[in-house]
Design an enzyme around this catalytic site. Sequence first.
Site, PDB file in Angstrom:
ATOM      1  N   GLY A 268       0.763  -1.240   0.000  1.00 55.78           N
ATOM      2  CA  GLY A 268       0.000   0.000   0.000  1.00 55.78           C
ATOM      3  C   GLY A 268       0.792   1.287   0.000  1.00 55.78           C
ATOM      4  O   GLY A 268       0.213   2.349   0.219  1.00 55.78           O
ATOM      5  N   ASP A 290       4.002  -2.564   3.343  1.00 50.77           N
ATOM      6  CA  ASP A 290       4.908  -2.344   2.219  1.00 50.77           C
ATOM      7  C   ASP A 290       6.331  -2.585   2.715  1.00 50.77           C
ATOM      8  O   ASP A 290       6.528  -2.908   3.889  1.00 50.77           O
ATOM      9  CB  ASP A 290       4.762  -0.933   1.623  1.00 50.77           C
ATOM     10  CG  ASP A 290       5.046  -0.924   0.127  1.00 50.77           C
ATOM     11  OD1 ASP A 290       6.131  -1.383  -0.282  1.00 50.77           O
ATOM     12  OD2 ASP A 290       4.181  -0.482  -0.653  1.00 50.77           O
ATOM     13  N   ASP A 321       6.968  -8.117   2.870  1.00 50.76           N
ATOM     14  CA  ASP A 321       7.201  -8.490   1.476  1.00 50.76           C
ATOM     15  C   ASP A 321       6.101  -9.463   1.072  1.00 50.76           C
ATOM     16  O   ASP A 321       5.978 -10.548   1.630  1.00 50.76           O
ATOM     17  CB  ASP A 321       8.573  -9.150   1.355  1.00 50.76           C
ATOM     18  CG  ASP A 321       8.910  -9.589  -0.063  1.00 50.76           C
ATOM     19  OD1 ASP A 321       8.002  -9.609  -0.920  1.00 50.76           O
ATOM     20  OD2 ASP A 321      10.075  -9.939  -0.311  1.00 50.76           O
ATOM     21  N   ARG A 337      -4.055  -2.201  -4.397  1.00 53.63           N
ATOM     22  CA  ARG A 337      -4.357  -1.053  -5.260  1.00 53.63           C
ATOM     23  C   ARG A 337      -3.224  -0.856  -6.253  1.00 53.63           C
ATOM     24  O   ARG A 337      -2.119  -0.499  -5.902  1.00 53.63           O
ATOM     25  CB  ARG A 337      -4.548   0.209  -4.424  1.00 53.63           C
ATOM     26  CG  ARG A 337      -4.705   1.489  -5.259  1.00 53.63           C
ATOM     27  CD  ARG A 337      -4.862   2.714  -4.382  1.00 53.63           C
ATOM     28  NE  ARG A 337      -3.736   2.942  -3.517  1.00 53.63           N
ATOM     29  CZ  ARG A 337      -2.682   3.696  -3.828  1.00 53.63           C
ATOM     30  NH1 ARG A 337      -2.601   4.276  -5.016  1.00 53.63           N
ATOM     31  NH2 ARG A 337      -1.701   3.876  -2.965  1.00 53.63           N
ATOM     32  N   HIS A 341      -0.661  -5.406 -11.477  1.00 55.71           N
ATOM     33  CA  HIS A 341      -0.178  -5.153 -12.848  1.00 55.71           C
ATOM     34  C   HIS A 341       1.339  -5.035 -12.923  1.00 55.71           C
ATOM     35  O   HIS A 341       1.911  -5.087 -14.014  1.00 55.71           O
ATOM     36  CB  HIS A 341      -0.861  -3.913 -13.444  1.00 55.71           C
ATOM     37  CG  HIS A 341      -0.353  -2.604 -12.915  1.00 55.71           C
ATOM     38  ND1 HIS A 341      -0.478  -1.427 -13.617  1.00 55.71           N
ATOM     39  CD2 HIS A 341       0.283  -2.274 -11.758  1.00 55.71           C
ATOM     40  CE1 HIS A 341       0.046  -0.428 -12.921  1.00 55.71           C
ATOM     41  NE2 HIS A 341       0.517  -0.917 -11.794  1.00 55.71           N
TER      42      HIS A 341
END
Length: 453
Positions: A268, A290, A321, A337, A341
């Site tokens: 995040g 994160d 991680d 979020r 990708h």
Amino acid sequence: MTSPLTALVNIISSNVQSLEGAYAKAETPFPSLDDPFRPTLLDFDPSLAETRNLIVAAAAQLLATVRSPIEMLQDYAPGMYWTATLGFVVDVNVPDILKDAGPQGLHVKEISAINGIDPSYLSRILRFLATRHVFKEVTPDVFANNRLSSLLQKTKSVEEIKADPVGRFDGAPLASFISAFADESLKSCAHFSDMLQNPSKAAAAFNIALNTEAKMWDWYEEPGNEWRARRFTAAMTGGADRFPSEIFTNGIGGKDLQEGDVVVDVGGSVGSAVLPMYKAFPHLKFVVQDLAKQVIAAEGFWKEHAPEAVPSGRVKLQAHDFFTPQPVKGAAVYFLRVVIHDWPDHDAKKILQHLRDAAAPSSKLVIFDSLAVHTCEDPSANPATVQKAPYPLLANLGIAGAGFNTSLDIQMMNVFNGKERTEKDFKELGNATGWKFESLTPGLLPTFTFSAA
């Protein structure tokens, strides 16, 4: 049937009338390209988004149709100079120097006196950009900011930028984004074709260009890249700000969750997407995860925006991680979020599998990410999630509907060997990792919801 040219002109004409009518009704003049960007409510009015998209889609297709194909390809081929010149003016603070000059602008010699760049270089680069409507050439060799170039400004003064070069991009997400594209992304592009033809050479073109086996995130941690890591944080901090907060608050279904339920923001960054959730749902607890350096940045973010959140225990900042087992077991919602990708399918499956292994039977997985849409009609797509484009436009509305998304897909391929995914791709990821696809909510940032299978 109406000819394609006439149909395109009609789309432009009717939607321009609608757009101008909306501004007239609000008694707001339509923004001039010559003026710096001063946002109004109409600029971000979702009811006008389709109107704008249809104008842009039709105008782009009209241009591609009537212009010589030779000229079109001659324009496309040197596209790297768009990136290089945008990155250059950001690096040497041209938009910041012009900020106080007003509409009369500054001569390139005056700009040169401040940033030390040869006036001839400045003149040619600014004219290249002004030809493409970034900056305005007021009189010969005199340039001013306009609607586009004003968005390249940083939040600090030129003196502050020079005094703190590591933090020069703080609070400037768009300048950060463009600088990164002109830096590691542009360098990687030189190896793009070679990498795709010889994929065993490296994980991605980025790795060849920067001579590293590290992922970009780990590379940011290396000595000398401190400013790049900070620039990335600045770009990502603005990532959530580009989207209405309702996307995130609605996406997790917070109203339906129970007192004390835990929502985990996986990968995040500083937790900017959690902030509106924290404010909207006082009955919930949140974990922002994160890598360690992002957690340090997150501490500052939360102290500034909600100083009581972390001490109260309602928000926890956790170094994690996501390629290792998920430490938060049985959360009500795990969400990602714009994370998936970044990764090829085999890595994306590892991330989702760790979440599934930690999930309870009632846990939900919510993915906020781009949706790749074909340029032709897709018979397998859910009609409820895809709006049919008017004749003769491309099914995905071309650059208006998928311009940034398709560029981002190539960026993911170039830097991470990641990808933007279709609805079918997301379903397949879920099926492979024990997550049952429940729904897709289309929009500015689509929401994919899964339940534990």
